[in-house]
Design a protein around this motif. Structure first.
Motif, PDB file in Angstrom:
ATOM      1  N   PRO A 256       0.897  -1.158   0.117  1.00  0.00           N
ATOM      2  CA  PRO A 256      -0.016   0.006   0.024  1.00  0.00           C
ATOM      3  C   PRO A 256       0.819   1.110  -0.038  1.00  0.00           C
ATOM      4  O   PRO A 256       1.974   1.118   0.345  1.00  0.00           O
ATOM      5  N   PRO A 257       0.212   2.461  -0.266  1.00  0.00           N
ATOM      6  CA  PRO A 257       0.885   3.630  -0.276  1.00  0.00           C
ATOM      7  C   PRO A 257       1.515   3.946   1.499  1.00  0.00           C
ATOM      8  O   PRO A 257       0.815   3.267   2.345  1.00  0.00           O
ATOM      9  N   ALA A 258       2.253   5.025   1.462  1.00  0.00           N
ATOM     10  CA  ALA A 258       2.978   5.313   2.803  1.00  0.00           C
ATOM     11  C   ALA A 258       1.540   5.574   3.546  1.00  0.00           C
ATOM     12  O   ALA A 258       0.496   5.959   3.406  1.00  0.00           O
ATOM     13  N   PRO A 259       1.733   4.961   4.782  1.00  0.00           N
ATOM     14  CA  PRO A 259       0.380   5.446   5.775  1.00  0.00           C
ATOM     15  C   PRO A 259      -0.042   6.793   5.742  1.00  0.00           C
ATOM     16  O   PRO A 259      -1.376   7.261   5.962  1.00  0.00           O
ATOM     17  N   ALA A 260       0.665   7.758   5.784  1.00  0.00           N
ATOM     18  CA  ALA A 260       0.352   8.984   5.986  1.00  0.00           C
ATOM     19  C   ALA A 260      -0.408   9.613   4.612  1.00  0.00           C
ATOM     20  O   ALA A 260      -1.436  10.490   4.725  1.00  0.00           O
ATOM     21  N   ALA A 261      -0.117   8.932   3.267  1.00  0.00           N
ATOM     22  CA  ALA A 261      -0.829   9.293   2.259  1.00  0.00           C
ATOM     23  C   ALA A 261      -2.019   8.480   2.394  1.00  0.00           C
ATOM     24  O   ALA A 261      -2.898   9.002   2.106  1.00  0.00           O
ATOM     25  N   VAL A 262      -2.323   7.224   2.848  1.00  0.00           N
ATOM     26  CA  VAL A 262      -3.709   6.689   2.795  1.00  0.00           C
ATOM     27  C   VAL A 262      -4.360   7.626   3.853  1.00  0.00           C
ATOM     28  O   VAL A 262      -5.598   7.821   3.698  1.00  0.00           O
ATOM     29  N   ALA A 263      -3.810   8.010   5.014  1.00  0.00           N
ATOM     30  CA  ALA A 263      -4.694   8.777   6.027  1.00  0.00           C
ATOM     31  C   ALA A 263      -5.054  10.005   5.610  1.00  0.00           C
ATOM     32  O   ALA A 263      -6.264  10.247   5.798  1.00  0.00           O
ATOM     33  N   ALA A 264      -4.186  10.918   4.848  1.00  0.00           N
ATOM     34  CA  ALA A 264      -4.841  11.952   4.134  1.00  0.00           C
ATOM     35  C   ALA A 264      -6.010  11.800   3.143  1.00  0.00           C
ATOM     36  O   ALA A 264      -6.757  12.629   3.340  1.00  0.00           O
ATOM     37  N   LEU A 265      -5.841  10.807   2.425  1.00  0.00           N
ATOM     38  CA  LEU A 265      -6.931  10.472   1.459  1.00  0.00           C
ATOM     39  C   LEU A 265      -8.074  10.226   2.408  1.00  0.00           C
ATOM     40  O   LEU A 265      -9.139  10.444   1.630  1.00  0.00           O
ATOM     41  N   THR A 266      -7.948   9.093   3.150  1.00  0.00           N
ATOM     42  CA  THR A 266      -9.095   8.608   3.675  1.00  0.00           C
ATOM     43  C   THR A 266      -9.707   9.581   4.669  1.00  0.00           C
ATOM     44  O   THR A 266     -11.188   9.874   4.588  1.00  0.00           O
ATOM     45  N   ASP A 267      -8.900  10.531   5.437  1.00  0.00           N
ATOM     46  CA  ASP A 267      -9.714  11.486   6.323  1.00  0.00           C
ATOM     47  C   ASP A 267     -10.513  12.490   5.482  1.00  0.00           C
ATOM     48  O   ASP A 267     -11.543  13.124   6.130  1.00  0.00           O
ATOM     49  N   GLY A 268     -10.123  12.949   4.188  1.00  0.00           N
ATOM     50  CA  GLY A 268     -10.503  14.164   3.656  1.00  0.00           C
ATOM     51  C   GLY A 268     -11.182  13.526   2.377  1.00  0.00           C
ATOM     52  O   GLY A 268     -11.543  14.538   1.608  1.00  0.00           O
ATOM     53  N   GLN A 269     -11.801  12.331   2.410  1.00  0.00           N
ATOM     54  CA  GLN A 269     -12.159  11.962   1.106  1.00  0.00           C
ATOM     55  C   GLN A 269     -13.296  12.572   0.306  1.00  0.00           C
ATOM     56  O   GLN A 269     -13.292  12.872  -0.748  1.00  0.00           O
ATOM     57  N   GLU A 270     -14.208  13.127   1.277  1.00  0.00           N
ATOM     58  CA  GLU A 270     -15.364  13.575   0.687  1.00  0.00           C
ATOM     59  C   GLU A 270     -15.088  15.098   0.282  1.00  0.00           C
ATOM     60  O   GLU A 270     -15.628  15.427  -0.929  1.00  0.00           O
ATOM     61  N   TRP A 271     -14.214  15.754   1.024  1.00  0.00           N
ATOM     62  CA  TRP A 271     -13.947  17.260   0.486  1.00  0.00           C
ATOM     63  C   TRP A 271     -12.773  16.978  -0.506  1.00  0.00           C
ATOM     64  O   TRP A 271     -13.088  17.830  -1.534  1.00  0.00           O
ATOM     65  N   ILE A 272     -12.176  16.152  -0.658  1.00  0.00           N
ATOM     66  CA  ILE A 272     -11.237  16.140  -1.835  1.00  0.00           C
ATOM     67  C   ILE A 272     -11.906  15.813  -3.169  1.00  0.00           C
ATOM     68  O   ILE A 272     -11.545  16.298  -3.986  1.00  0.00           O
ATOM     69  N   ALA A 273     -12.795  14.936  -2.792  1.00  0.00           N
ATOM     70  CA  ALA A 273     -13.676  14.462  -4.207  1.00  0.00           C
ATOM     71  C   ALA A 273     -14.053  15.743  -4.858  1.00  0.00           C
ATOM     72  O   ALA A 273     -14.563  15.778  -5.987  1.00  0.00           O
ATOM     73  N   ARG A 274     -14.642  16.661  -4.012  1.00  0.00           N
ATOM     74  CA  ARG A 274     -15.429  17.871  -4.737  1.00  0.00           C
ATOM     75  C   ARG A 274     -14.539  19.136  -4.852  1.00  0.00           C
ATOM     76  O   ARG A 274     -15.192  20.162  -5.119  1.00  0.00           O
ATOM     77  N   THR A 275     -13.099  19.037  -4.468  1.00  0.00           N
ATOM     78  CA  THR A 275     -12.547  20.208  -4.489  1.00  0.00           C
ATOM     79  C   THR A 275     -11.558  20.248  -5.588  1.00  0.00           C
ATOM     80  O   THR A 275     -10.692  19.191  -5.955  1.00  0.00           O
ATOM     81  N   SER A 276     -11.492  21.191  -6.273  1.00  0.00           N
ATOM     82  CA  SER A 276     -10.435  21.323  -7.395  1.00  0.00           C
ATOM     83  C   SER A 276      -8.937  21.568  -6.931  1.00  0.00           C
ATOM     84  O   SER A 276      -8.793  22.170  -5.837  1.00  0.00           O
ATOM     85  N   PRO A 277      -7.974  20.903  -7.623  1.00  0.00           N
ATOM     86  CA  PRO A 277      -6.557  20.930  -7.159  1.00  0.00           C
ATOM     87  C   PRO A 277      -6.090  22.321  -7.532  1.00  0.00           C
ATOM     88  O   PRO A 277      -6.357  22.987  -8.180  1.00  0.00           O
TER      89      PRO A 277
END
Length: 591
Positions: A256-277
């Motif tokens: 799997p990716p680094a734990p911090a990468a997984v945590a960042a995606l998991t914790d903010g997935q709803e906001w990340i999905a709808r936000t422009s980069p």
């Protein structure tokens, strides 16, 4: 070559002919007798190319090396065609011509199409043209790029209509006059599909196609691994089934990716999905520069390596450009250069007997021909061999002026510290390093990559990059992954352990197998000549839920005998070994 006396033209000349019950397949041992009899009937008695003999059989010293494709109707022989692949080391044309004297015969990896014969009672039934099409498909499936043939002069219009080109070189054999013909495999395929695609799609439903290659090319894109993900459903509604599949056909990370990468995606997935980069991925560029010790101005990012390849090559090259490709190497490069841009690509051939190693001195000599772009994948995919950074740097430093190098370092982390040429590329004026964050950092599904280049070249690439090219999930995950080098170093070390165990276990399944470990996250399995082919092994393993990569289409150097197997976890690797062992136990000729 042909004795099928059809009118000049394409497939359409026989489109009304019924082809049900017609089967095309590779010849078996039982077919050789009737093949030799039909050859004698056509080429000795009918055409007078050879003197008839009392046995009524016509053979030659290439029979044991040629590949025969046969057509049969209701089980009865109808015709055949033969192909001489380059790994045989000689061709029938060698009896008549000196290859070095003819430009069409100088290319590495030629396939010769020869001896097309159709039973006299079956002529005019499309059999000859279907056999020629089958030979073309077989050649393409084995990495062929160019074919040559000797065609009878009186049938020249038929060959030209099919897309072959005459070299105006005449050859006489017995009482028959031939012309040397040549053809680009990709162009012949494209032409055939453009002119006769509808008919071929109709024939696909009617002809019994038993060759280990699809009747029709799958698409116009570069062939990649990934059949394992396609097996889970195009609508993504059966993704849970991935637990039942071993995806050893793609080089995605097993970890799997680094734990911090997984945590960042998991914790903010709803906001990340709808936000422009961030439009220009400035934070990611900053992190790459910091971690690699290079100026930010020397970095450009993209949505995976392919994104960067397509953008850069289409900006730098046109139809007049000259490109040198290592052969074999990652297939996307040949696809972009030859099929997308349409420019000339020469090959720098690697040899199995030399361990697939790039010889720096031989490469330096090849560069004297003068190239606009030279592509080197290091460590190489799919051979898994790495050229030491110091040796490669010497080649780059000594190259003729005006030569630009594209060095693909997708797997450089497996080669050890100090092997990347990114510092060199940031300062020199002739090299660009492409680095994927997908495979090494377990982010394949997110698509993130970057290149290191002189600031002027990097700025050029950034100017061709649309805003928001790298998604927000990819930027977040990549930044967090780059911040945890210790985690990845441990995973790469464990990959080496798993790779060694996989290679040893595969080698133990049969003493006839040759297994190369590679430097990266895969092993290369080579099957013995005269036994199971790569396509057959891959298909048998696939039925067991184990997906491997048949390397045959990528280069004729693999001779249809090489399979690439990605390293997975210990449990999945054990399934791979079991599937390979079971597949090899099935006798030849059986499904």
């Amino acid at each position: 070559m042909s004795n099928d006396r059809q009118r000049a033209g394409g497939f359409a000349d026989g489109s009304s002919v019924v082809v049900e019950e017609l089967e095309l397949r590779l010849a078996s041992e039982d077919d050789h007798g009737w093949i030799h009899r039909l050859r004698h009937e056509v080429y000795a008695r009918e055409l007078g190319q050879h003197v008839p003999n009392a046995a009524g059989l016509l053979t030659d010293d290439l029979d044991g090396s040629n590949v025969y494709i046969v057509a049969a109707r209701h089980g009865e022989p109808a015709g055949f065609i033969s192909v001489t692949p380059p790994w045989v080391g000689r061709y029938s044309i060698d009896k008549y011509l000196r290859r070095h004297e003819h430009p069409a015969l100088r290319e590495d990896g030629l396939f010769e199409i020869r001896i097309l014969a159709v039973d006299p009672s079956r002529r005019g039934e499309l059999i000859g043209k279907l056999l020629m099409y089958a030979a073309l498909r077989w050649v393409m499936a084995h990495g062929g790029r160019t074919i040559v043939a000797l065609g009878r002069v009186e049938l020249l219009p038929t060959y030209l209509a099919l897309g072959l080109a005459s070299t105006d070189t005449a050859v006489r054999s017995g009482s028959i006059e031939f012309q040397l013909l040549t053809g680009d495999v990709a162009e012949l395929t494209d032409r055939t599909l453009r002119q006769h695609g509808a008919l071929l799609r109709d024939l696909q439903r009617k002809v019994g196609w038993r060759l280990e290659v699809p009747f029709l090319p799958e698409d116009a894109f570069c062939a990649h691994g990934g059949a394992s993900i396609e097996a889970l459903g195009r609508g993504f509604d059966t993704l849970d089934a991935h637990r039942d599949v071993v995806p050893a056909d793609v080089l995605d990370a097993w970890f799997p990716p680094a734990p911090a990468a997984v945590a960042a995606l998991t914790d903010g997935q709803e906001w990340i999905a709808r936000t422009s980069p961030p439009a220009q991925a400035g934070g990611l560029i900053e992190e790459i520069a910091l971690r690699r010790g290079i100026p930010e101005a020397a970095v450009a990012v993209g949505a995976g390596s392919s994104d960067l390849i397509f953008r850069a090559f289409r900006g730098w090259l046109d139809a007049s450009s000259r490109v040198l490709l290592i052969d074999p190497c990652y297939g996307e490069y040949a696809h972009v250069v030859e099929r997308v841009i349409g420019c000339r690509a020469d090959r720098f051939p690697l040899r199995r007997e030399q361990g697939w190693r790039i010889d720096p001195e031989r490469l330096a000599r090849a560069l004297r021909e003068g190239y606009d772009l030279v592509v080197i994948v290091n460590p190489n995919n799919p051979t898994g061999v790495h050229l030491d950074a110091a040796e490669l740097r010497k080649v780059l430093a000594g190259a003729p002026g005006g030569t630009r190098f594209w060095i693909d370092e997708a797997y450089i982390g497996y080669a050890g510290a100090g092997q990347s040429l990114e510092p060199y590329a940031a300062e020199a004026d002739n090299a660009v390093i492409c680095a994927s964050l997908s495979k090494m950092y377990a982010l394949s599904g997110l698509r993130a990559a970057y290149l290191t280049a002189p600031p002027a070249i990097a700025a050029e690439l950034r100017s061709w990059t649309p805003p928001w090219a790298v998604s927000l999930p990819a930027q977040i995950a990549a930044v967090n992954a780059l911040r945890d080098p210790a985690y990845y170093a441990a995973q790469w070390a464990q990959t080496a352990v798993l790779r060694a165990e996989l290679a040893a276990a595969l080698a133990a399944t049969s003493e006839d197998l040759h297994v190369s470990e590679s430097v990266a996250n895969f092993v290369l399995l080579t099957l013995p000549r005269g036994g199971h082919g790569a396509a057959q092994l891959v298909e048998r393993c696939r039925r067991r839920g184990v997906f491997l990569r048949d390397l045959s289409p990528s280069s004729p150097a693999f001779e249809g005998r090489a399979v690439r197997i990605a390293v997975r976890d210990a449990t999945a690797n054990a399934r791979v070994v079991t599937a390979v062992a079971e597949a090899l136990r099935v006798p030849l000729g059986m499904a």
